[in-house]
Enzyme design. Structure first.
Site, PDB file in Angstrom:
ATOM      1  N   TYR A 131       0.827  -1.212   0.000  1.00 57.84           N
ATOM      2  CA  TYR A 131       0.000   0.000   0.000  1.00 57.84           C
ATOM      3  C   TYR A 131       0.863   1.265   0.000  1.00 57.84           C
ATOM      4  O   TYR A 131       0.391   2.347   0.327  1.00 57.84           O
ATOM      5  CB  TYR A 131      -0.944   0.005   1.217  1.00 57.84           C
ATOM      6  CG  TYR A 131      -2.035  -1.035   1.105  1.00 57.84           C
ATOM      7  CD1 TYR A 131      -1.718  -2.391   1.077  1.00 57.84           C
ATOM      8  CD2 TYR A 131      -3.370  -0.675   1.017  1.00 57.84           C
ATOM      9  CE1 TYR A 131      -2.694  -3.355   0.962  1.00 57.84           C
ATOM     10  CE2 TYR A 131      -4.365  -1.643   0.898  1.00 57.84           C
ATOM     11  CZ  TYR A 131      -4.019  -2.983   0.879  1.00 57.84           C
ATOM     12  OH  TYR A 131      -4.995  -3.945   0.758  1.00 57.84           O
ATOM     13  N   LYS A 177       5.645 -14.483   3.551  1.00 54.28           N
ATOM     14  CA  LYS A 177       5.902 -15.336   2.386  1.00 54.28           C
ATOM     15  C   LYS A 177       7.398 -15.240   2.087  1.00 54.28           C
ATOM     16  O   LYS A 177       7.835 -14.933   0.978  1.00 54.28           O
ATOM     17  CB  LYS A 177       5.051 -14.843   1.196  1.00 54.28           C
ATOM     18  CG  LYS A 177       5.020 -15.772   0.008  1.00 54.28           C
ATOM     19  CD  LYS A 177       4.272 -17.071   0.247  1.00 54.28           C
ATOM     20  CE  LYS A 177       4.316 -17.961  -0.972  1.00 54.28           C
ATOM     21  NZ  LYS A 177       3.852 -19.335  -0.710  1.00 54.28           N
ATOM     22  N   ASP A 210      -0.242 -18.280   2.385  1.00 61.85           N
ATOM     23  CA  ASP A 210      -1.188 -19.206   1.740  1.00 61.85           C
ATOM     24  C   ASP A 210      -1.687 -20.261   2.741  1.00 61.85           C
ATOM     25  O   ASP A 210      -2.886 -20.563   2.806  1.00 61.85           O
ATOM     26  CB  ASP A 210      -0.574 -19.862   0.487  1.00 61.85           C
ATOM     27  CG  ASP A 210       0.896 -20.227   0.642  1.00 61.85           C
ATOM     28  OD1 ASP A 210       1.491 -19.854   1.671  1.00 61.85           O
ATOM     29  OD2 ASP A 210       1.440 -20.902  -0.246  1.00 61.85           O
ATOM     30  N   ASP A 234      -4.831  -7.256   5.236  1.00 66.24           N
ATOM     31  CA  ASP A 234      -6.119  -6.811   4.696  1.00 66.24           C
ATOM     32  C   ASP A 234      -6.936  -8.034   4.257  1.00 66.24           C
ATOM     33  O   ASP A 234      -8.119  -8.181   4.599  1.00 66.24           O
ATOM     34  CB  ASP A 234      -5.858  -5.876   3.505  1.00 66.24           C
ATOM     35  CG  ASP A 234      -7.072  -5.027   3.167  1.00 66.24           C
ATOM     36  OD1 ASP A 234      -8.046  -5.041   3.947  1.00 66.24           O
ATOM     37  OD2 ASP A 234      -7.053  -4.349   2.131  1.00 66.24           O
ATOM     38  N   ASP A 238     -10.456  -9.771   6.276  1.00 62.97           N
ATOM     39  CA  ASP A 238     -11.771  -9.965   5.647  1.00 62.97           C
ATOM     40  C   ASP A 238     -12.175 -11.436   5.729  1.00 62.97           C
ATOM     41  O   ASP A 238     -13.328 -11.765   6.013  1.00 62.97           O
ATOM     42  CB  ASP A 238     -11.725  -9.567   4.160  1.00 62.97           C
ATOM     43  CG  ASP A 238     -12.176  -8.130   3.930  1.00 62.97           C
ATOM     44  OD1 ASP A 238     -11.866  -7.280   4.788  1.00 62.97           O
ATOM     45  OD2 ASP A 238     -12.821  -7.855   2.902  1.00 62.97           O
TER      46      ASP A 238
END
Ligand code: NAD
Length: 341
Positions: A131, A177, A210, A234, A238
């Site tokens: 971001y 990751k 993942d 983010d 959700d």
């Protein structure tokens, strides 16, 4: 003696005005029930003001925010064309260095969740990562986005997450990751490990993004505090919100050293604009987190108790919770429970 607070309210776009008004309604009930004085200052921000101001975050609004103790922000529609202003939430987070995005997710009474005992918090680094807003089309058809990760911001968010874990079940999972993003997630992971050495009472584990997305569905009850970089946080928050029932219940805090901005996790859901049908609880719980941040623990607890009572009774439920109540009915039900406490 009653305490006075200046609260900025940015109603936002789409369903934003409805859910923001629903939360202010509950805050007014809290004000009447506990000796608080909340002075609401309304500001313009969001997609709808680009035409008039040429931006989604007018400088007058930023100046107004600086005169307030905290901000309650409704969801806003994000412009998506290249060169358009970046999301208003991102601008506020950067202006006030609101480095911690804190998103609790838990199971609620009478709300269908994947598992019965979920109680976790996603702590997301809020100022950099994907971001950072540094994105180019270097030549036609070839785009590059910078994922900026710094030791400073990673140490900052890790410290916040460890302190939170110490107040909870003392278990922290850092998500990354680093097998692919070796440099950037290497920096993030090193920072988490450095902070971990100061918090030996916290059990620490790590997991790739993942696998984390999969485990959040398979065994969400095993997580306590999850700390991660901006985009991963983010997405995971959700997902966690849906795993526990509905995006309509999930609230988020954006916290810095001197200011806080509080908002629902969900967006402006444009297709439901003006229909008085979405769930305002996420924004009401954002208001609860705001009072908690201001140190008004008793007033914050009143909102939480009122929400739990309404959900427990199960009489007033919006569509996402399997009922047919309206946004304003849900807000009224919670406000009257606050009054009765
Ligand atoms: P969204 O969260 O607005 O909506 C996705 C779906 O979730 C909705 O169609 C609806 O089914 C459900 N939902 C959302 N809020 C709900 C509520 N209160 N009650 C019941 N159900 C609810 O996501 P989107 O459609 O991807 O995004 C719409 C716009 O919002 C985009 O412009 C996006 O950029 C923006 N957005 C803003 C914020 C923010 O302001 N912080 C956050 C996320 C998305």
């Amino acid at each position: 003696m009653s305490k006075n607070y200046n609260i900025a309210v940015l109603k936002g776009d789409g369903i934003g005005p409805e859910v923001s008004e629903a939360a202010v309604n509950v805050l007014q009930a809290v004000q009447a029930a506990s000796g608080l004085k909340l002075n609401f200052l309304y500001g313009e921000a969001g997609y709808h003001c680009i035409k008039e101001y040429g931006t989604n975050m007018p400088k007058e609004t930023i100046a107004m925010l600086k005169r307030t103790d905290a901000c309650l922000k409704g969801p806003m529609t994000t412009p998506e064309t290249p060169g358009a202003p970046v999301s208003a939430a991102v601008q506020i987070r950067k202006t006030f260095n609101l480095y911690a995005n804190v998103r609790p997710c838990r199971t609620y009474p009478n709300v269908e969740a994947l598992k019965p005992d979920i109680d976790l918090v996603v702590v997301r680094e809020n100022t950099e990562g994907m971001y950072s807003g540094v994105e180019y089309e270097v030549s036609p058809g070839i785009g590059v986005a910078m994922r900026i990760i710094t030791t400073e911001a990673s140490l900052h968010i890790a410290e916040y997450a460890f302190k939170l874990a110490e107040k909870r079940r003392k278990h922290l999972t850092y998500v990354h990751k680093a097998n692919i993003l070796r440099v950037t997630d290497g920096i993030f992971n090193d920072a988490v490990k450095e902070v971990a050495r100061k918090h030996s009472d916290v059990t620490v584990d790590d997991i790739h993004i993942d696998a984390a997305a999969m485990h959040l569905i398979k065994k969400p009850e095993t997580f306590d505090v999850i700390v991660t970089t901006n985009l991963f946080g983010d997405v995971l928050s959700d997902e966690a919100a849906q795993v526990t029932g509905s995006l309509g219940l999930a609230a988020g805090a954006n916290i810095g050293d001197t200011y806080g901005m509080f908002e629902p996790v969900h967006g402006s859901a444009p297709k439901y604009t003006g229909m008085n049908r979405v769930n305002p609880t996420a924004t009401i719980m954002a208001a609860q987190m705001m009072l908690d941040y201001l140190g008004e623990k008793e007033a914050a607890a009143k909102i939480e108790d009122a929400v739990m009572k309404v959900l427990n009774e199960g009489k007033v439920r919006t569509k996402d919770l399997g009922g047919s109540s309206t946004t304003s009915e849900m807000s009224e039900a919670i406000a009257s429970k606050v009054n009765a406490l």
